[in-house]
Design an enzyme around this catalytic site. Sequence first.
Site, PDB file in Angstrom:
ATOM      1  N   GLU A 185     -17.664  83.661 -24.522  1.00 54.34           N
ATOM      2  CA  GLU A 185     -18.660  83.064 -23.627  1.00 54.34           C
ATOM      3  C   GLU A 185     -17.988  82.260 -22.530  1.00 54.34           C
ATOM      4  O   GLU A 185     -16.969  81.622 -22.750  1.00 54.34           O
ATOM      5  CB  GLU A 185     -19.571  82.115 -24.409  1.00 54.34           C
ATOM      6  N   CYS A 213     -22.754  72.358 -24.244  1.00 54.47           N
ATOM      7  CA  CYS A 213     -21.614  71.988 -25.098  1.00 54.47           C
ATOM      8  C   CYS A 213     -21.965  72.206 -26.558  1.00 54.47           C
ATOM      9  O   CYS A 213     -22.992  71.741 -27.036  1.00 54.47           O
ATOM     10  CB  CYS A 213     -21.288  70.503 -24.968  1.00 54.47           C
TER      11      CYS A 213
HETATM   12  N1  SAH Z   1     -11.954  72.342 -28.889  1.00 52.82           N
HETATM   13  C1  SAH Z   1     -11.979  71.551 -27.695  1.00 52.82           C
HETATM   14  C2  SAH Z   1     -12.726  72.254 -26.607  1.00 52.82           C
HETATM   15  C3  SAH Z   1     -14.208  72.360 -26.835  1.00 52.82           C
HETATM   16  S1  SAH Z   1     -14.912  71.286 -25.721  1.00 52.82           S
HETATM   17  C4  SAH Z   1     -12.520  70.176 -28.004  1.00 52.82           C
HETATM   18  O1  SAH Z   1     -12.988  69.972 -29.121  1.00 52.82           O
HETATM   19  O2  SAH Z   1     -12.416  69.285 -27.176  1.00 52.82           O
HETATM   20  C5  SAH Z   1     -16.517  71.207 -26.164  1.00 52.82           C
HETATM   21  C6  SAH Z   1     -17.017  69.776 -26.146  1.00 52.82           C
HETATM   22  O3  SAH Z   1     -18.369  69.791 -26.584  1.00 52.82           O
HETATM   23  C7  SAH Z   1     -16.240  68.932 -27.142  1.00 52.82           C
HETATM   24  O4  SAH Z   1     -16.139  67.600 -26.758  1.00 52.82           O
HETATM   25  C8  SAH Z   1     -17.130  69.103 -28.338  1.00 52.82           C
HETATM   26  O5  SAH Z   1     -16.874  68.174 -29.312  1.00 52.82           O
HETATM   27  C9  SAH Z   1     -18.503  69.009 -27.721  1.00 52.82           C
HETATM   28  N2  SAH Z   1     -19.540  69.538 -28.599  1.00 52.82           N
HETATM   29  C10 SAH Z   1     -19.399  70.416 -29.612  1.00 52.82           C
HETATM   30  N3  SAH Z   1     -20.573  70.649 -30.225  1.00 52.82           N
HETATM   31  C11 SAH Z   1     -21.486  69.921 -29.565  1.00 52.82           C
HETATM   32  C12 SAH Z   1     -22.901  69.759 -29.707  1.00 52.82           C
HETATM   33  N4  SAH Z   1     -23.603  70.409 -30.650  1.00 52.82           N
HETATM   34  N5  SAH Z   1     -23.523  68.929 -28.849  1.00 52.82           N
HETATM   35  C13 SAH Z   1     -22.820  68.279 -27.875  1.00 52.82           C
HETATM   36  N6  SAH Z   1     -21.509  68.406 -27.693  1.00 52.82           N
HETATM   37  C14 SAH Z   1     -20.836  69.207 -28.530  1.00 52.82           C
END
Ligand code: SAH
Length: 352
Positions: free
Chosen positions: A106, A345
Amino acid sequence: MSATPLVSQDNSVKSELTPPLLGASVEELSFWVQQQGQPAYRGKQLHDSIYHQGVRSLADISVFPKQWRAEIAAVPIGRSTTHHRAVAADGTIKYLLGLADNQIIETVGIPSAKRLTVCVSTQVGCPMACDFCATGKGGYTRNLQKHEIVDQVLTVQEDFQQRVTHVVFMGMGEPLLNTDSVLASLKSLNQDVGIGQRSLTVSTVGIPGRIRQFAQHNLQITLAVSLHAPNQALREQLIPSARRYPLGDLLNECREYVEITKRRISFEYILLAGFNDLPEQALELAKCLRGFQSHVNLIPYNPIQEVDYKRPSRDRIQAFVNVLKQEKIAVSVRYSRGLEAHAACGQLRAGK
Ligand code: SAH
């Protein structure tokens, strides 16, 4: 748009270039065309065709001699196929892209007043299995290669018919588990696609030793670190890998990163109602970050099917913000875009 070179220009690249061609520099392409018995300037034409004209097959480069075009027609450029495109009411577009081995990833295009931001994936799936994130629920398949990362940016740019101004490595996957391809794609996005280093952001949940390593490259990109909790015990409940990576160690590596690169770090903190959104937790977070050149990005939770966390109310979010502000911590709230297209996100899972 400023495009500061990521590394010093090396005009003497003589290394073998193995297709796919996407992600290669103009020097590498020039060397490659010369190996095919063509004049060096065809390298520049090839570069322009790949990065700026959006050609998908070398057979389509009309400035090339017909016979040579036929000979190189099967050499892969490394472009994906768009399987699906979902447009959200706010203009955010989520793409499902098919790769050469039929894996699906994606990518999200996020337009705003003066920007076009692309959120790129770095892996097919993700092995980190963070409790609140949809990507991890589907497991992990493989790392992406540099051409597959650069392709995502070109795909969005071509679809919007507008220059991409910012790229965030916040799609599927953990970028610091795929450092080689991530570094190579950053270089190409900067030098070949022409996006300024300061408009490139890599987000990581933290892998022991890797932030320190990443700092050695002394890039001017932005590093975002997914913190999500103000103490080790709570962080472990959300992020399984945190068990082997104490919060103190993570923060120490972040401090080293700031010292070496002189860039502030952006800390991401997902807000889960009743779990990590209490005012005293905001205070604890402020204590963690005291004296640190940082910025906190609060991300109100975006719902996913598998878990029943809740997004806090606006009042609760504001209360959290207020505590951080009182403590002189730079903070902003990031309401994710593209929620109803499952493009926000944490919602990326290579499905419609
Ligand atoms: N693996 C990396 C890159 C992914 S970034 C990382 O963890 O930073 C994606 C961002 O969205 C990260 O900060 C992650 O924690 C956040 N995220 C993941 N699931 C989410 C959700 N259900 N709601 C809001 N943010 C979320």
